[in-house]
Design a protein around this motif. Sequence first.
Motif, mmCIF file in Angstrom:
data_model
loop_
_atom_site.group_PDB
_atom_site.id
_atom_site.type_symbol
_atom_site.label_atom_id
_atom_site.label_comp_id
_atom_site.label_asym_id
_atom_site.label_seq_id
_atom_site.Cartn_x
_atom_site.Cartn_y
_atom_site.Cartn_z
ATOM 1 N N UNK A 82 0.588 -1.552 0.087
ATOM 2 C CA UNK A 82 -0.069 0.012 -0.121
ATOM 3 C C UNK A 82 0.845 1.247 0.166
ATOM 4 N N UNK A 83 1.800 1.134 0.801
ATOM 5 C CA UNK A 83 2.714 2.473 0.797
ATOM 6 C C UNK A 83 3.507 2.718 -0.463
ATOM 7 N N UNK A 84 3.845 1.769 -1.059
ATOM 8 C CA UNK A 84 4.373 1.755 -2.487
ATOM 9 C C UNK A 84 3.473 2.318 -3.396
ATOM 10 N N UNK A 85 2.395 1.824 -3.305
ATOM 11 C CA UNK A 85 1.231 2.317 -4.257
ATOM 12 C C UNK A 85 0.891 3.723 -4.008
ATOM 13 N N UNK A 86 0.743 4.125 -2.719
ATOM 14 C CA UNK A 86 0.646 5.610 -2.606
ATOM 15 C C UNK A 86 1.741 6.409 -2.918
ATOM 16 N N UNK A 87 3.096 6.012 -2.872
ATOM 17 C CA UNK A 87 4.290 6.697 -3.044
ATOM 18 C C UNK A 87 4.159 7.033 -4.712
ATOM 19 N N UNK A 88 3.980 5.911 -5.376
ATOM 20 C CA UNK A 88 3.792 6.050 -7.069
ATOM 21 C C UNK A 88 2.592 7.133 -7.241
ATOM 22 N N UNK A 89 1.664 6.843 -6.465
ATOM 23 C CA UNK A 89 0.492 7.829 -6.922
ATOM 24 C C UNK A 89 0.597 9.169 -6.636
ATOM 25 N N UNK A 90 1.187 9.533 -5.476
ATOM 26 C CA UNK A 90 1.390 11.007 -5.099
ATOM 27 C C UNK A 90 2.649 11.436 -5.586
ATOM 28 N N UNK A 91 3.843 10.474 -5.780
ATOM 29 C CA UNK A 91 4.843 11.154 -5.958
ATOM 30 C C UNK A 91 5.969 11.631 -4.774
ATOM 31 N N UNK A 92 5.382 11.257 -3.695
ATOM 32 C CA UNK A 92 6.054 11.745 -2.176
ATOM 33 C C UNK A 92 6.193 10.543 -1.534
ATOM 34 N N UNK A 93 7.318 10.640 -0.782
ATOM 35 C CA UNK A 93 7.665 9.318 0.192
ATOM 36 C C UNK A 93 6.760 9.380 1.248
ATOM 37 N N UNK A 94 6.297 8.204 1.679
ATOM 38 C CA UNK A 94 5.436 8.083 2.578
ATOM 39 C C UNK A 94 6.141 7.749 3.955
#
Length: 237
Positions: free
Chosen positions: A194-206
Amino acid sequence: MKKHRSLNALSGPLLFLVVLLVLAPVIEFKQAAAIATIFWMGLWWVLRPVNIAVTSLLPIPLNAIFGMVPMDGIISKYFSEIVVLLVGSDLISLVWEKTHLDKRLAIKSLCGLGTSMREQICVWLVASTLLSIFLPNVVVVMILLPVAVSMLRFLGQQQITNNPVATPILLAIVWGAGFGGFGSPLGSSSNLVAISYLEKLTGHEFMYVDWVIRFLPLLFIIMLLILAYLLHLPLPV
């Protein structure tokens, strides 16, 4: 009983064929076979006409027959990191049982907590939840269950299945480990996905801290709701 078991065993391949015939005209044959395999395994996991280990090996012969994916991709999954981790947790449980460490821990827990069902439920639920935040859920269950079972048997509850004394305590461990896994990124491999997907979606490090801050309040609320449900079950004295 034997006839009933045989019918349950036949229900798996029959369900496989039905799902395969229904889906094959709609999607690709290999995809239909993969979905049908899931249905077969799911049914056998519920009915348990054969050992769970036999059910877990079904993808190997089915993939060899229908060629859904390359065989090396199937075989490698049985030696993945999570499988090795689960084997290690099983070995820990066996060592605990062999050396009677689980009984010692069970007696210590009884001495410290007493025999109150409500106190036992609260402690087991909180312990499994906290451990599951930092450890894989299955590992937490494999570590805590032998201790809980030894404690129950020490109290004279030899029959664990369908036992009104054992059920709330074991549910507290399993449910606590189940929902405690989303308390931190380390609690479950799905969290990292989920974190990897969020980082790709937003372009920011989670960040790790961001996950904990957002999910701990939700985790606390769910734990209280489950605790309230378990405490309102008809508990024996």
